[in-house]
Write an enzyme that holds these catalytic residues in place. Structure first.
Site, PDB file in Angstrom:
ATOM      1  NE  ARG A 120      -3.859  -2.196   2.174  1.00  0.00           N
ATOM      2  CZ  ARG A 120      -3.578  -3.327   2.797  1.00  0.00           C
ATOM      3  NH1 ARG A 120      -2.478  -3.441   3.524  1.00  0.00           N
ATOM      4  NH2 ARG A 120      -4.383  -4.357   2.718  1.00  0.00           N
ATOM      5  CE  LYS A 142      -3.191  13.328 -14.199  1.00  0.00           C
ATOM      6  NZ  LYS A 142      -3.726  13.421 -15.564  1.00  0.00           N
ATOM      7  CD  GLU A 184       2.538  17.450 -22.729  1.00  0.00           C
ATOM      8  OE1 GLU A 184       2.080  18.485 -22.207  1.00  0.00           O
ATOM      9  OE2 GLU A 184       1.833  16.459 -23.011  1.00  0.00           O
ATOM     10  CE  LYS A 226       2.290  17.506 -14.258  1.00  0.00           C
ATOM     11  NZ  LYS A 226       2.129  16.330 -15.095  1.00  0.00           N
ATOM     12  CD  GLU A 236      -6.558  15.418 -14.490  1.00  0.00           C
ATOM     13  OE1 GLU A 236      -6.876  14.250 -14.292  1.00  0.00           O
ATOM     14  OE2 GLU A 236      -5.865  15.798 -15.425  1.00  0.00           O
ATOM     15  NE  ARG A 240      -2.351  16.889 -12.477  1.00  0.00           N
ATOM     16  CZ  ARG A 240      -1.669  16.068 -11.693  1.00  0.00           C
ATOM     17  NH1 ARG A 240      -1.782  16.136 -10.389  1.00  0.00           N
ATOM     18  NH2 ARG A 240      -0.862  15.169 -12.199  1.00  0.00           N
ATOM     19  CG  ASN A 244      -6.094  17.914 -19.804  1.00  0.00           C
ATOM     20  OD1 ASN A 244      -5.111  17.179 -19.825  1.00  0.00           O
ATOM     21  ND2 ASN A 244      -7.062  17.791 -18.936  1.00  0.00           N
ATOM     22  CG  HIS A 247      -3.201  17.069 -23.581  1.00  0.00           C
ATOM     23  ND1 HIS A 247      -2.432  18.181 -23.832  1.00  0.00           N
ATOM     24  CD2 HIS A 247      -2.361  16.144 -23.030  1.00  0.00           C
ATOM     25  CE1 HIS A 247      -1.191  17.937 -23.437  1.00  0.00           C
ATOM     26  NE2 HIS A 247      -1.124  16.713 -22.952  1.00  0.00           N
ATOM     27  CG  HIS A 251      -5.672  12.442 -24.832  1.00  0.00           C
ATOM     28  ND1 HIS A 251      -6.149  13.065 -23.699  1.00  0.00           N
ATOM     29  CD2 HIS A 251      -4.357  12.192 -24.593  1.00  0.00           C
ATOM     30  CE1 HIS A 251      -5.166  13.191 -22.822  1.00  0.00           C
ATOM     31  NE2 HIS A 251      -4.067  12.673 -23.340  1.00  0.00           N
ATOM     32  CG  HIS A 263       1.591  12.707 -25.475  1.00  0.00           C
ATOM     33  ND1 HIS A 263       0.223  12.561 -25.369  1.00  0.00           N
ATOM     34  CD2 HIS A 263       1.928  13.727 -24.647  1.00  0.00           C
ATOM     35  CE1 HIS A 263      -0.243  13.453 -24.504  1.00  0.00           C
ATOM     36  NE2 HIS A 263       0.767  14.176 -24.053  1.00  0.00           N
TER      37      HIS A 263
END
Ligand SMILES: NC(=O)c1ccc[n+]([C@@H]2O[C@H](COP(=O)([O-])OP(=O)(O)OC[C@H]3O[C@@H](n4cnc5c(N)ncnc54)[C@H](O)[C@@H]3O)[C@@H](O)[C@H]2O)c1
Length: 359
Positions: A120, A142, A184, A226, A236, A240, A244, A247, A251, A263
């Site tokens: 955990r 993330k 990015e 960032k 998010e 945040r 995007n 994006h 995506h 990407h």
């Protein structure tokens, strides 16, 4: 070390992002004192440096396990996570031991997930070795893996103990990987820091030279953006979302291209699209739209796409996990450094914006 930059990420758990050269020794310095054993997760492209890191850590009296994992997305599979858990299980890896993610964004996503799930949660040091990893993937907590149904569907928000960006690792990164990551970086320039755009416009060769000072400056500026955003919004739920930019369509292009596009290339087209959208919606001036095109072109990033794919892209965007209650949402610019959200734009406006970025 005099040449070390330290950028702090705050939020539920604060940690530092270190930026500098010849920094592999800082990995050991960043480990909690209780750690006796470390698992270094890395792809084969970094096996020589992983051995250097292992020797350095062993010199501190630590037990070091190396887990070489497949390249890129092949690493983000549950079987690979299970392989790492097996290595940890067989060596009695305890909660006071630590995982080190040493590689690009795919490796750090996997390593973060392994660290978040073993007992955990065990301490995690991220050591990104791609530009995308440094300015994006390794920062913000993330972590995750892919499933047959899609990318990044399984994962956890899990903050690292530290992120160590050794700029020397970028010297071996293939040029196309470096340039793709600039998607990015350009995004950060448009949403938050125009100086990044100035650097690219003044001298794109200097700005993309991994041995030079300009790229370092650009990386530090990108990390600061960032870090600021994820410090304010770890999970998010608000701010945040500005990350995007480009994006939503990006995506959808990645999905349509079955992830054969980098990407950064996909979000390059995505940024052109939202620049055109913001312009047609009366928010952004034409000169800033052209500035997107010029800068992305100068990096060799694509700014156009295939006209016959619109219906497919639209359907994919509507399924995107970030659209809310079936409404499309786009991060757009009111001006440079001033992002906002455009919700459910008219279908004709969307199609006209898409046509403006078609081959
Ligand atoms: N967690 C997040 O917030 C977040 C954000 C953005 C992207 N990501 C994830 O990041 C991944 C993409 O990351 P990436 O662009 O770094 O790609 P990547 O991890 O696939 O690395 C690109 C390639 O470069 C190689 N490589 C890495 N470092 C190298 C070095 N120093 N020298 C030589 N070769 C090297 C890798 O082995 C790989 O072949 C995706 O899986 C994406 O989902 C995550």
């Amino acid at each position: 070390m005099s040449d070390l930059t330290r950028i702090t990420v705050t939020g539920p758990e604060a940690y530092d992002v270190l930026v500098g050269r010849a920094l592999l020794t800082e990995v050991g310095n960043s480990l909690p004192k209780t750690v006796a054993k470390v698992l270094v997760i890395h792809p084969s492209a970094l096996s020589v440096s992983a051995n250097v890191l292992r020797d350095e850590l062993q010199g501190r009296g630590l037990e070091v396990l190396l887990a070489e994992v497949p390249d890129s997305e092949e690493a983000k599979r549950v079987e690979v996570a299970a392989f790492c858990w097996e290595v940890m299980g067989k060596s009695d890896f305890t909660r006071t031991d630590a995982v080190i993610g040493f590689g690009g964004g795919a490796t750090t996503d996997l390593a973060g997930f392994v660290a978040a799930t073993w007992l955990r949660g065990v301490p995690l040091i991220q050591v990104p070795t791609t530009l995308l990893g440094m300015v994006d993937a390794a920062i913000g907590g993330k972590t995750g893996i892919n499933t047959a149904e899609g990318k990044n569907l399984v994962g956890a928000f899990y903050a690292p103990t530290a992120v160590v960006c050794d700029l020397d690792t970028l010297l071996t990164l293939p040029r196309n990987e470096l340039l793709a990551s600039f998607g990015e970086v350009v995004k950060y320039g448009f949403i938050a820091d125009e100086q990044i755009l100035h650097f690219l416009e003044e001298d794109v060769a200097a700005a993309t030279d991994p041995a030079g000072p300009v790229l370092r400056d650009i990386i530090e500026r990108s990390i600061r953006i960032k870090a600021r955003v994820v410090s304010e919004d770890f999970k998010e739920s608000g701010l945040r979302e500005i990350l995007n930019y480009g994006h939503t369509l990006g995506h959808a292009i990645e999905h349509t291209e079955r992830y054969q596009w980098r990407h950064g290339a996909a979000i390059s087209v995505g940024m052109m699209f939202v620049a055109e959208l913001a312009h047609l919606a009366g928010k952004l001036d034409e000169a800033t739209v052209q500035r997107h095109r010029r800068i992305l072109d100068s990096l060799g990033l694509p700014t156009t796409y295939k006209v016959d794919r619109w219906q497919q892209l639209l359907a994919t965007m509507q399924r995107d996990k970030k659209s809310r209650a079936g409404q499309l949402r786009f991060v757009v610019l009111d001006r440079i450094g001033k992002p906002s959200i455009l919700t459910a734009p008219a279908p004709e406006l969307l199609f006209a914006s898409f046509q403006a970025v078609c081959e």
